[in-house]
Design a protein around this motif. Structure first.
Motif, PDB file in Angstrom:
ATOM      1  N   SER A  11       0.817  -1.221  -0.033  1.00 52.47           N
ATOM      2  CA  SER A  11      -0.020  -0.072  -0.090  1.00 52.47           C
ATOM      3  C   SER A  11       0.766   1.242  -0.101  1.00 52.47           C
ATOM      4  O   SER A  11       1.893   1.453   0.838  1.00 52.47           O
ATOM      5  N   PRO A  13       0.753   5.675  -0.116  1.00 53.79           N
ATOM      6  CA  PRO A  13      -0.134   6.878   0.110  1.00 53.79           C
ATOM      7  C   PRO A  13      -0.160   7.679  -1.047  1.00 53.79           C
ATOM      8  O   PRO A  13       0.560   7.614  -2.199  1.00 53.79           O
ATOM      9  N   PHE A  14      -1.544   8.280  -1.436  1.00 51.61           N
ATOM     10  CA  PHE A  14      -1.904   8.808  -2.612  1.00 51.61           C
ATOM     11  C   PHE A  14      -0.946  10.040  -2.852  1.00 51.61           C
ATOM     12  O   PHE A  14      -0.517  10.194  -4.061  1.00 51.61           O
ATOM     13  N   CYS A  91      -3.128   1.915  -4.146  1.00 45.44           N
ATOM     14  CA  CYS A  91      -3.635   2.855  -3.197  1.00 45.44           C
ATOM     15  C   CYS A  91      -5.203   2.570  -3.088  1.00 45.44           C
ATOM     16  O   CYS A  91      -5.744   2.614  -4.117  1.00 45.44           O
ATOM     17  N   HIS A  92      -5.683   2.830  -1.956  1.00 40.61           N
ATOM     18  CA  HIS A  92      -6.951   2.874  -1.865  1.00 40.61           C
ATOM     19  C   HIS A  92      -7.396   3.895  -0.531  1.00 40.61           C
ATOM     20  O   HIS A  92      -6.598   4.016   0.424  1.00 40.61           O
ATOM     21  N   GLN A  93      -8.744   4.547  -0.647  1.00 37.70           N
ATOM     22  CA  GLN A  93      -8.985   5.179   0.171  1.00 37.70           C
ATOM     23  C   GLN A  93     -10.328   5.141   0.510  1.00 37.70           C
ATOM     24  O   GLN A  93     -11.122   4.899  -0.539  1.00 37.70           O
ATOM     25  N   GLY A  94     -10.853   5.010   1.624  1.00 38.36           N
ATOM     26  CA  GLY A  94     -12.286   4.767   1.999  1.00 38.36           C
ATOM     27  C   GLY A  94     -12.281   3.129   2.267  1.00 38.36           C
ATOM     28  O   GLY A  94     -11.247   2.527   2.483  1.00 38.36           O
ATOM     29  N   PHE A  99     -14.422   2.718  -2.487  1.00 38.64           N
ATOM     30  CA  PHE A  99     -13.019   3.172  -2.570  1.00 38.64           C
ATOM     31  C   PHE A  99     -13.296   4.423  -3.408  1.00 38.64           C
ATOM     32  O   PHE A  99     -13.685   4.612  -4.295  1.00 38.64           O
ATOM     33  N   GLN A 100     -12.808   5.654  -2.777  1.00 37.80           N
ATOM     34  CA  GLN A 100     -12.729   7.172  -3.226  1.00 37.80           C
ATOM     35  C   GLN A 100     -11.379   7.123  -4.321  1.00 37.80           C
ATOM     36  O   GLN A 100     -11.525   7.889  -5.362  1.00 37.80           O
ATOM     37  N   GLN A 101     -10.560   6.268  -3.956  1.00 39.30           N
ATOM     38  CA  GLN A 101      -9.464   6.160  -4.801  1.00 39.30           C
ATOM     39  C   GLN A 101      -8.806   4.435  -5.220  1.00 39.30           C
ATOM     40  O   GLN A 101      -9.103   3.935  -4.068  1.00 39.30           O
ATOM     41  N   LYS A 102      -8.914   4.147  -6.348  1.00 39.14           N
ATOM     42  CA  LYS A 102      -8.291   2.879  -6.588  1.00 39.14           C
ATOM     43  C   LYS A 102      -7.278   2.904  -7.567  1.00 39.14           C
ATOM     44  O   LYS A 102      -7.700   3.105  -8.807  1.00 39.14           O
TER      45      LYS A 102
END
Length: 238
Positions: A11, A13-14, A91-94, A99-102
């Motif tokens: 993983s 970070p964005f 990267c994933h967020q949510g 996921f807001q970012q995939k």
């Protein structure tokens, strides 16, 4: 495949990915999944050229593509082979439903996808064609027979567009998002009600019955061999 716990070491970070792609200005292609960028990323102290696949924000908010995203991460982080493209990070967020970012980060295949070279006069020598086919066959064989003692992976969408060409024209199977993992003791590893393979490569028995087997992959790979032999992308002439 609902958890990313085993793959969290990959993983990123964005902001790191944003910097690697110069704020996503290094666009090199797109598909139904979203957009693809070239980047420079420091991994284990080494600066490497990478490919960044960013699934569209619209799909992410709607929850579409999450299963394919998770499948790709879990299979590529677990099963390594020279003729299967390497996953270098994600990267994933949510949460794992929306996921807001995939974002997926792969090794860079400097020559792109095989289908690019099957449009117009073929530039490959016969030796290169054979080597590319052997490489792709080795990747497929690894998924079917050697990922573990008890399991096999059926790709589900083998086509010339999903075979990448790296350094020295090494062929690598990519895009495992539609893949299914089953027991080696099962002949019919998965039942799928709506086949998702690209039509020109779709095994007729899979289309009729909805039963996905390793023979379905073999049929699709046979279509790729036909394309390489004839120097044509089949789905463009059907």
């Amino acid at each position: 495949m609902a958890s990313l716990k085993e793959s969290e070491h990959l993983s990123l970070p964005f902001p790191v990915i944003e910097a690697a792609t110069k704020k996503f200005t290094t666009f090199i292609g797109s598909g139904g999944y979203g957009q693809v960028y070239k980047g420079e990323l420091s991994l284990s102290g080494e600066l490497r050229t990478v490919v960044v696949k960013r699934l569209s924000t619209k799909e992410s908010k709607g929850g579409q593509g999450v299963n394919e995203f998770l499948t790709e991460i879990q299979l590529l982080s677990r099963y390594k082979h020279p003729n299967i493209v390497s996953l270098l990070g994600f990267c994933h967020q949510g949460d794992e439903k929306i996921f807001q970012q995939k974002i997926l980060i792969y090794e860079y295949a400097e020559h792109g996808s095989l289908d690019t070279y099957l449009r117009g006069p073929c530039m490959f020598t016969w030796k290169q064609r054979i080597n590319i086919c052997i490489d792709a066959a080795c990747g497929r064989d690894h998924l079917h027979n050697h990922v573990s003692d008890n399991h096999r992976v059926i790709h589900g969408d083998i086509k010339s567009g999903n075979i990448l060409l790296g350094h020295n024209w090494k062929a690598m199977i990519a895009d495992l998002g539609l893949s299914k993992r089953g027991l080696t003791t099962e002949n019919d590893s998965y039942i799928v009600t709506h086949p998702c393979s690209t039509y020109a490569y779709l095994d007729p028995q899979y289309e009729i019955t909805g039963i996905l087997t390793k023979e379905s992959d073999i049929y699709s790979f046979g279509v790729v061999l036909f394309e390489v032999l004839c120097g044509v992308v089949l789905f463009e002439v059907i």
